[in-house]
Design a protein around this motif. Structure first.
Motif, short mmCIF file in Angstrom:
data_model
loop_
_atom_site.label_atom_id
_atom_site.label_comp_id
_atom_site.label_asym_id
_atom_site.label_seq_id
_atom_site.Cartn_x
_atom_site.Cartn_y
_atom_site.Cartn_z
N LEU A 122 -1.13 -1.20 -12.01
CA LEU A 122 -0.78 -2.46 -12.69
C LEU A 122 0.24 -3.24 -11.86
CD1 LEU A 122 -0.82 -4.39 -15.10
CD2 LEU A 122 0.76 -2.86 -16.28
N THR A 123 1.24 -2.53 -11.34
CA THR A 123 2.28 -3.18 -10.55
C THR A 123 1.72 -3.74 -9.25
OG1 THR A 123 3.94 -1.65 -11.46
CG2 THR A 123 4.52 -2.80 -9.43
N ASN A 136 0.83 -1.20 0.00
CA ASN A 136 0.00 0.00 0.00
C ASN A 136 0.87 1.26 0.00
OD1 ASN A 136 -3.10 0.50 0.44
ND2 ASN A 136 -2.06 2.09 1.62
N PHE A 137 1.92 1.25 0.84
CA PHE A 137 2.83 2.39 0.92
C PHE A 137 3.55 2.62 -0.40
CE2 PHE A 137 7.17 3.95 1.72
CZ PHE A 137 6.88 5.19 2.28
N LEU A 138 4.03 1.54 -1.01
CA LEU A 138 4.73 1.67 -2.29
C LEU A 138 3.81 2.20 -3.38
CD1 LEU A 138 6.79 -1.66 -2.22
CD2 LEU A 138 7.69 0.66 -2.03
N TYR A 176 9.94 -10.75 -1.14
CA TYR A 176 10.61 -9.46 -1.16
C TYR A 176 9.73 -8.43 -1.87
CZ TYR A 176 14.41 -12.70 -0.28
OH TYR A 176 15.19 -13.71 0.23
N ILE A 177 8.81 -7.82 -1.13
CA ILE A 177 7.82 -6.91 -1.71
C ILE A 177 8.49 -5.73 -2.41
CG2 ILE A 177 5.90 -5.35 -1.21
CD1 ILE A 177 5.10 -8.18 -0.89
N PHE A 178 9.43 -5.07 -1.71
CA PHE A 178 10.04 -3.86 -2.26
C PHE A 178 10.79 -4.14 -3.56
CE2 PHE A 178 13.54 -0.85 -2.73
CZ PHE A 178 12.86 0.37 -2.65
N THR A 179 11.62 -5.17 -3.55
CA THR A 179 12.43 -5.51 -4.74
C THR A 179 11.55 -5.87 -5.92
OG1 THR A 179 14.14 -6.37 -3.27
CG2 THR A 179 14.29 -6.97 -5.60
N THR A 180 10.53 -6.70 -5.66
CA THR A 180 9.64 -7.13 -6.74
C THR A 180 8.84 -5.96 -7.28
OG1 THR A 180 9.43 -9.30 -5.69
CG2 THR A 180 7.82 -8.77 -7.38
#
Length: 205
Positions: free
Chosen positions: A43-44, A25-27, A59-63
């Motif tokens: 989309l992401t 949600n933050f990203l 790995y949420i951030f990396t993906t």
């Protein structure tokens, strides 16, 4: 002991998923700030949401950053085209209401516009749910999305209803500023993506 361990594992798994949704949600919020990148972010987030459901997202951030980079151009293009067609369709609805007096002609014209609106909803929904990495032309994207939509009527209706209901809920919650901020700045958009991810998995592409 076995039951206790199992319950603890379920609790940790649930907490991990909630934490991943909060990060997602933050990203999404951060990457949507330029506004023009909202389509790419949506989309992401939907693609990462599908991975979370599949228990395939350590790995949420990396993906997220990898998908965002891959989706960048197509996401912006889809977003701008979606807004353009939205303005054109609803502009035509207003024009029909104000300029055509004959009821028969108005009904025929309205039917045509509603047909285009239905196709628009299918294309717009899939534009932010399906990977468009290998589709370079708008024509290819539109044709494939319409074909997939008609091949998967139940999943398509579910996706459209889920997104429309979330849009209506978003508008309604705006009247309650505190709840709106808490919900959408914590996991609101991530839950939208999770629902989309669940429905995307049912599609036969």
């Amino acid at each position: 002991m076995d039951n206790t361990s199992r319950d603890e594992n379920k609790a940790w798994s649930l907490l991990e998923k909630v934490g991943n949704l909060a990060i997602l949600n933050f990203l999404f919020l951060i990457s949507s700030l330029p506004l023009v990148t909202i389509g790419t972010a949506l989309l992401t987030a939907n693609q990462v949401g599908k991975n979370i459901l599949d228990d395939n997202e350590p790995y949420i951030f990396t993906t997220y950053m990898r998908y965002f980079k891959r989706n960048f151009k197509n996401g912006i293009k889809n977003w701008l085209l979606t807004l353009l067609f939205f303005v054109l369709i609803f502009g035509n609805l207003i024009m029909l209401e104000n300029n055509i007096i004959n009821p028969v002609l108005k009904m025929v014209a309205l039917s045509v516009v509603l047909m285009f609106l239905s196709l628009y909803l299918i294309v717009a929904t899939f534009a932010f749910n399906l990977d468009a990495e290998n589709k370079t032309s708008v024509k290819d994207i539109v044709i494939q999305n319409v074909v997939i939509g008609f091949q998967n009527p139940l999943a398509t209706i579910g996706l459209i209803l889920w997104n429309v209901l979330n849009l209506l809920f978003f508008a309604w919650l705006l009247t309650f500023a505190g709840f709106f901020l808490i919900y959408y700045f914590s996991i609101g958009f991530a839950l939208l993506s999770l629902g989309n991810g669940s429905l995307i998995r049912r599609l036969k592409q």
